[in-house]
Write an enzyme that holds these catalytic residues in place. Structure first.
Site, PDB file in Angstrom:
ATOM      1  N   VAL A  90       0.868  -1.173   0.000  1.00 32.48           N
ATOM      2  CA  VAL A  90       0.000   0.000   0.000  1.00 32.48           C
ATOM      3  C   VAL A  90       0.907   1.226   0.000  1.00 32.48           C
ATOM      4  O   VAL A  90       2.056   1.162   0.447  1.00 32.48           O
ATOM      5  CB  VAL A  90      -0.975   0.041   1.199  1.00 32.48           C
ATOM      6  CG1 VAL A  90      -2.022  -1.062   1.079  1.00 32.48           C
ATOM      7  CG2 VAL A  90      -0.256  -0.034   2.519  1.00 32.48           C
ATOM      8  N   SER A  91       0.392   2.327  -0.513  1.00 34.87           N
ATOM      9  CA  SER A  91       1.223   3.520  -0.690  1.00 34.87           C
ATOM     10  C   SER A  91       1.463   4.325   0.578  1.00 34.87           C
ATOM     11  O   SER A  91       2.475   5.000   0.703  1.00 34.87           O
ATOM     12  CB  SER A  91       0.590   4.440  -1.741  1.00 34.87           C
ATOM     13  OG  SER A  91       0.527   3.774  -2.971  1.00 34.87           O
TER      14      SER A  91
END
Length: 133
Positions: free
Chosen positions: A8-9
């Protein structure tokens, strides 16, 4: 052996790896064989990806939820997948753009070859623009 990678960013807790982990487990990846990062795909320094790539052995398959989880740049994706292929490691993408990629099959290798050709073309265009500028 199937080895998974999820990313995930944002590391601020606003994004969760649960969806990706569930999909990887449903695809047959053992929960203990899932590596992950909470970092932008543009970052080169991703300890989870580095550990994942290091853990892969000949005959293994790296399973990712979507192609953009491994990296944002087509050039990076092509280089990484080429290195995996040279080591005898397959790549399987479960969903999204690139879901047809499963380098353990002839059709998947064809799809990847098309992506690789596009990346090379993009690289040449950038080189030409740089020299013209």
């Amino acid at each position: 052996m199937l080895i998974g990678y999820a990313r995930v960013s944002k590391a601020d807790g606003s994004q969760s790896l649960d969806l990706q982990r569930d999909a990887l487990i449903a695809a047959g990846v053992d929960e203990e064989q899932i590596y992950s990062d909470q970092a932008s795909g543009k970052k080169n320094d991703r300890p989870g990806l580095e550990a994942c790539l290091k853990a892969l052995r000949e005959g293994d398959v790296l399973v990712i939820w979507k192609l953009d989880r491994m990296g944002r740049s087509l050039n990076h994706l092509v280089k990484t997948t080429t290195l995996l292929s040279e080591r005898g490691v397959g790549l399987k993408v479960l969903t999204g753009q690139g879901a047809q990629i499963d380098t353990t099959t002839a059709a998947g290798r064809l799809s990847f070859g098309i992506f690789a050709a596009l990346a090379e073309f993009e690289s040449e265009l950038i080189r030409e623009r740089t020299m013209a500028g």
